[in-house]
Scaffold this motif. Structure first.
Motif, PDB file in Angstrom:
ATOM      1  N   MET A   1       0.850  -1.044   0.046  1.00 55.83           N
ATOM      2  CA  MET A   1       0.003   0.118   0.085  1.00 55.83           C
ATOM      3  C   MET A   1       0.934   1.312  -0.009  1.00 55.83           C
ATOM      4  SD  MET A   1      -2.886  -1.129   2.741  1.00 55.83           S
ATOM      5  CE  MET A   1      -4.126   0.420   2.207  1.00 55.83           C
ATOM      6  N   ASP A   2       0.424   2.395  -0.635  1.00 56.95           N
ATOM      7  CA  ASP A   2       1.338   3.632  -0.546  1.00 56.95           C
ATOM      8  C   ASP A   2       0.944   4.250   0.724  1.00 56.95           C
ATOM      9  OD1 ASP A   2      -1.212   5.070  -0.970  1.00 56.95           O
ATOM     10  OD2 ASP A   2      -0.863   5.341  -3.085  1.00 56.95           O
ATOM     11  N   GLU A   3       1.673   5.366   0.684  1.00 63.20           N
ATOM     12  CA  GLU A   3       1.229   6.153   1.878  1.00 63.20           C
ATOM     13  C   GLU A   3       0.258   6.756   2.103  1.00 63.20           C
ATOM     14  OE1 GLU A   3       2.957   7.537   5.563  1.00 63.20           O
ATOM     15  OE2 GLU A   3       3.987   6.244   4.206  1.00 63.20           O
ATOM     16  N   ASP A   4      -0.430   7.349   1.345  1.00 69.20           N
ATOM     17  CA  ASP A   4      -1.644   7.722   1.554  1.00 69.20           C
ATOM     18  C   ASP A   4      -2.742   6.900   1.884  1.00 69.20           C
ATOM     19  OD1 ASP A   4      -1.020  10.395   0.916  1.00 69.20           O
ATOM     20  OD2 ASP A   4      -1.513  10.253  -1.213  1.00 69.20           O
ATOM     21  N   GLN A   5      -2.643   5.535   1.294  1.00 71.37           N
ATOM     22  CA  GLN A   5      -3.768   4.415   1.658  1.00 71.37           C
ATOM     23  C   GLN A   5      -3.220   3.931   2.966  1.00 71.37           C
ATOM     24  OE1 GLN A   5      -2.536   1.830  -1.526  1.00 71.37           O
ATOM     25  NE2 GLN A   5      -4.436   2.147  -2.480  1.00 71.37           N
ATOM     26  N   ARG A   6      -2.012   4.085   3.582  1.00 69.68           N
ATOM     27  CA  ARG A   6      -1.858   3.309   4.890  1.00 69.68           C
ATOM     28  C   ARG A   6      -2.433   4.649   5.836  1.00 69.68           C
ATOM     29  NH1 ARG A   6       3.230   2.306   2.626  1.00 69.68           N
ATOM     30  NH2 ARG A   6       4.315   3.968   3.659  1.00 69.68           N
ATOM     31  N   ARG A   7      -2.083   5.836   5.546  1.00 69.96           N
ATOM     32  CA  ARG A   7      -2.695   6.907   6.381  1.00 69.96           C
ATOM     33  C   ARG A   7      -4.477   6.950   6.508  1.00 69.96           C
ATOM     34  NH1 ARG A   7       0.856  12.170   5.042  1.00 69.96           N
ATOM     35  NH2 ARG A   7       2.950  11.349   5.623  1.00 69.96           N
ATOM     36  N   LEU A   8      -5.090   6.568   5.254  1.00 66.30           N
ATOM     37  CA  LEU A   8      -6.401   6.467   5.342  1.00 66.30           C
ATOM     38  C   LEU A   8      -6.851   5.411   6.483  1.00 66.30           C
ATOM     39  CD1 LEU A   8      -8.948   6.906   2.723  1.00 66.30           C
ATOM     40  CD2 LEU A   8      -9.135   4.785   4.126  1.00 66.30           C
ATOM     41  N   VAL A   9      -6.089   4.030   6.376  1.00 67.11           N
ATOM     42  CA  VAL A   9      -6.354   3.115   7.240  1.00 67.11           C
ATOM     43  C   VAL A   9      -5.977   3.282   8.783  1.00 67.11           C
ATOM     44  CG1 VAL A   9      -5.705   0.624   7.951  1.00 67.11           C
ATOM     45  CG2 VAL A   9      -5.902   1.202   5.382  1.00 67.11           C
ATOM     46  N   TYR A  10      -5.173   4.041   8.983  1.00 68.33           N
ATOM     47  CA  TYR A  10      -4.825   4.572  10.337  1.00 68.33           C
ATOM     48  C   TYR A  10      -6.065   5.782  10.646  1.00 68.33           C
ATOM     49  CZ  TYR A  10      -0.114   3.090   9.741  1.00 68.33           C
ATOM     50  OH  TYR A  10       1.285   2.199   9.747  1.00 68.33           O
ATOM     51  N   ARG A  11      -6.520   6.622   9.876  1.00 68.90           N
ATOM     52  CA  ARG A  11      -7.479   7.424  10.400  1.00 68.90           C
ATOM     53  C   ARG A  11      -8.778   6.503  10.724  1.00 68.90           C
ATOM     54  NH1 ARG A  11      -5.315  10.314   5.958  1.00 68.90           N
ATOM     55  NH2 ARG A  11      -7.099   9.855   4.613  1.00 68.90           N
ATOM     56  N   TYR A  12      -8.944   5.589   9.705  1.00 71.20           N
ATOM     57  CA  TYR A  12     -10.345   4.675   9.910  1.00 71.20           C
ATOM     58  C   TYR A  12     -10.210   4.307  11.372  1.00 71.20           C
ATOM     59  CZ  TYR A  12     -13.538   1.070   9.570  1.00 71.20           C
ATOM     60  OH  TYR A  12     -14.674   0.164   9.655  1.00 71.20           O
ATOM     61  N   LEU A  13      -8.889   3.597  11.528  1.00 73.76           N
ATOM     62  CA  LEU A  13      -8.672   2.761  13.060  1.00 73.76           C
ATOM     63  C   LEU A  13      -8.925   3.986  14.071  1.00 73.76           C
ATOM     64  CD1 LEU A  13      -6.340   0.119  11.934  1.00 73.76           C
ATOM     65  CD2 LEU A  13      -8.636  -0.073  12.492  1.00 73.76           C
ATOM     66  N   ILE A  14      -8.246   5.106  13.953  1.00 75.20           N
ATOM     67  CA  ILE A  14      -8.698   6.158  15.127  1.00 75.20           C
ATOM     68  C   ILE A  14      -9.763   6.470  15.276  1.00 75.20           C
ATOM     69  CG2 ILE A  14      -7.975   8.283  15.485  1.00 75.20           C
ATOM     70  CD1 ILE A  14      -5.413   8.516  14.004  1.00 75.20           C
ATOM     71  N   ALA A  15     -10.640   6.604  14.109  1.00 75.29           N
ATOM     72  CA  ALA A  15     -12.176   6.900  14.230  1.00 75.29           C
ATOM     73  C   ALA A  15     -13.039   5.899  14.909  1.00 75.29           C
ATOM     74  CB  ALA A  15     -12.747   7.283  12.819  1.00 75.29           C
ATOM     75  N   ARG A  16     -12.504   4.535  14.642  1.00 74.04           N
ATOM     76  CA  ARG A  16     -13.149   3.234  15.207  1.00 74.04           C
ATOM     77  C   ARG A  16     -13.097   3.358  16.412  1.00 74.04           C
ATOM     78  NH1 ARG A  16     -12.084  -2.896  13.018  1.00 74.04           N
ATOM     79  NH2 ARG A  16     -10.598  -2.399  14.753  1.00 74.04           N
ATOM     80  N   VAL A  17     -11.841   3.461  16.899  1.00 70.09           N
ATOM     81  CA  VAL A  17     -11.374   3.458  18.360  1.00 70.09           C
ATOM     82  C   VAL A  17     -12.015   4.598  19.148  1.00 70.09           C
ATOM     83  CG1 VAL A  17      -9.480   3.976  19.909  1.00 70.09           C
ATOM     84  CG2 VAL A  17      -8.904   2.547  18.138  1.00 70.09           C
ATOM     85  N   GLY A  18     -12.049   5.680  18.657  1.00 72.34           N
ATOM     86  CA  GLY A  18     -12.536   6.899  19.492  1.00 72.34           C
ATOM     87  C   GLY A  18     -14.049   6.736  19.457  1.00 72.34           C
ATOM     88  N   LEU A  19     -14.772   6.471  18.224  1.00 69.70           N
ATOM     89  CA  LEU A  19     -16.311   6.507  18.281  1.00 69.70           C
ATOM     90  C   LEU A  19     -16.958   5.210  18.533  1.00 69.70           C
ATOM     91  CD1 LEU A  19     -16.561   8.251  14.921  1.00 69.70           C
ATOM     92  CD2 LEU A  19     -17.424   9.287  16.937  1.00 69.70           C
ATOM     93  N   ARG A  20     -16.166   3.968  18.679  1.00 72.64           N
ATOM     94  CA  ARG A  20     -16.777   2.881  19.084  1.00 72.64           C
ATOM     95  C   ARG A  20     -16.222   1.983  20.269  1.00 72.64           C
ATOM     96  NH1 ARG A  20     -21.570   2.156  15.996  1.00 72.64           N
ATOM     97  NH2 ARG A  20     -21.230   0.005  15.819  1.00 72.64           N
ATOM     98  N   LYS A  21     -15.280   2.636  20.847  1.00 73.72           N
ATOM     99  CA  LYS A  21     -14.718   1.927  21.989  1.00 73.72           C
ATOM    100  C   LYS A  21     -13.992   0.732  21.595  1.00 73.72           C
ATOM    101  CE  LYS A  21     -17.637   4.058  25.423  1.00 73.72           C
ATOM    102  NZ  LYS A  21     -18.660   3.734  26.542  1.00 73.72           N
ATOM    103  N   ALA A  22     -13.526   0.877  20.436  1.00 78.92           N
ATOM    104  CA  ALA A  22     -12.669  -0.445  19.751  1.00 78.92           C
ATOM    105  C   ALA A  22     -11.321  -0.551  20.455  1.00 78.92           C
ATOM    106  CB  ALA A  22     -12.781  -0.614  18.121  1.00 78.92           C
ATOM    107  N   ASN A  23     -10.603  -1.835  20.265  1.00 78.09           N
ATOM    108  CA  ASN A  23      -9.335  -1.718  20.760  1.00 78.09           C
ATOM    109  C   ASN A  23      -8.402  -1.255  19.475  1.00 78.09           C
ATOM    110  OD1 ASN A  23      -9.959  -2.524  23.226  1.00 78.09           O
ATOM    111  ND2 ASN A  23     -10.139  -4.747  22.494  1.00 78.09           N
ATOM    112  N   LEU A  24      -7.179  -0.695  19.811  1.00 73.01           N
ATOM    113  CA  LEU A  24      -6.379  -0.349  18.759  1.00 73.01           C
ATOM    114  C   LEU A  24      -5.442  -1.529  18.528  1.00 73.01           C
ATOM    115  CD1 LEU A  24      -5.376   1.989  17.053  1.00 73.01           C
ATOM    116  CD2 LEU A  24      -3.636   2.633  19.040  1.00 73.01           C
ATOM    117  N   PRO A  25      -5.399  -2.009  17.201  1.00 76.22           N
ATOM    118  CA  PRO A  25      -4.575  -3.160  17.175  1.00 76.22           C
ATOM    119  C   PRO A  25      -3.071  -2.646  17.104  1.00 76.22           C
ATOM    120  CG  PRO A  25      -5.695  -2.287  14.989  1.00 76.22           C
ATOM    121  CD  PRO A  25      -6.272  -1.568  16.154  1.00 76.22           C
ATOM    122  N   SER A  26      -2.040  -3.546  17.179  1.00 72.88           N
ATOM    123  CA  SER A  26      -0.788  -3.527  17.209  1.00 72.88           C
ATOM    124  C   SER A  26      -0.290  -2.452  16.204  1.00 72.88           C
ATOM    125  CB  SER A  26       0.056  -4.807  17.389  1.00 72.88           C
ATOM    126  OG  SER A  26       1.262  -4.589  16.898  1.00 72.88           O
TER     127      SER A  26
END
Length: 152
Positions: A1-26
């Motif tokens: 994956m390129d850098e922009d795609q990886r950043r989008l995945v990170y932002r998605y996970l940040i949002a999921r952790v923040g909004l849904r009380k999910a656990n942050l993966p390693s």
């Protein structure tokens, strides 16, 4: 994956952790998987580097995926303004997550209060703090002046 795609995945996970009380993966494992072409990432997120956006499914929270990535307004219980703000943050790297991360059990700030204060005694994360935490965790690569741009 390129850098922009990886950043989008990170932002998605940040949002999921923040909004849904999910656990942050390693983060180390996640970074390794994305750099080496894994399709199913730690945390249940499926990706396809040829798709736009690259996130194609979320095994751990399919409703959040449907709401944020697929645009299904009724998939999760979040007001439409906060959901749109979350989409802009995740998909387009614009703005921040709705304070305080959209959770109904989190305190809401009063109109006129500073954005990073819920009350005199309760502090909420700001957009800068979220981005700094992501940078400190090495979520994506940043140029030497990136943090300074957020401080101004």
């Amino acid at each position: 994956m390129d850098e922009d795609q990886r950043r989008l995945v990170y932002r998605y996970l940040i949002a999921r952790v923040g909004l849904r009380k999910a656990n942050l993966p390693s983060l180390a494992t996640l970074d390794h998987e994305m750099k080496h072409g894994y399709q199913l990432l730690t945390g249940g997120v499926s990706v396809d580097r040829t798709a736009s956006p690259p996130i194609t499914a979320d095994d751990q929270d399919p409703d959040f995926f449907a709401a944020v990535v697929r645009g299904n307004n009724g998939a999760i219980d979040l007001n439409l303004d906060d959901l749109e703000q979350t989409r802009r943050f995740v998909l387009y790297d614009q703005g921040s997550l709705p304070p305080p991360f959209g959770r109904s059990d989190a305190p809401r700030r009063n109109v006129g209060d500073p954005l990073d204060m819920a009350s005199q005694h309760e502090r909420l994360s700001s957009e800068l703090e979220t981005r700094m935490a992501a940078q400190e965790a090495r979520w994506g690569t940043h140029g030497p002046g990136t943090l300074d741009a957020y401080r101004s």
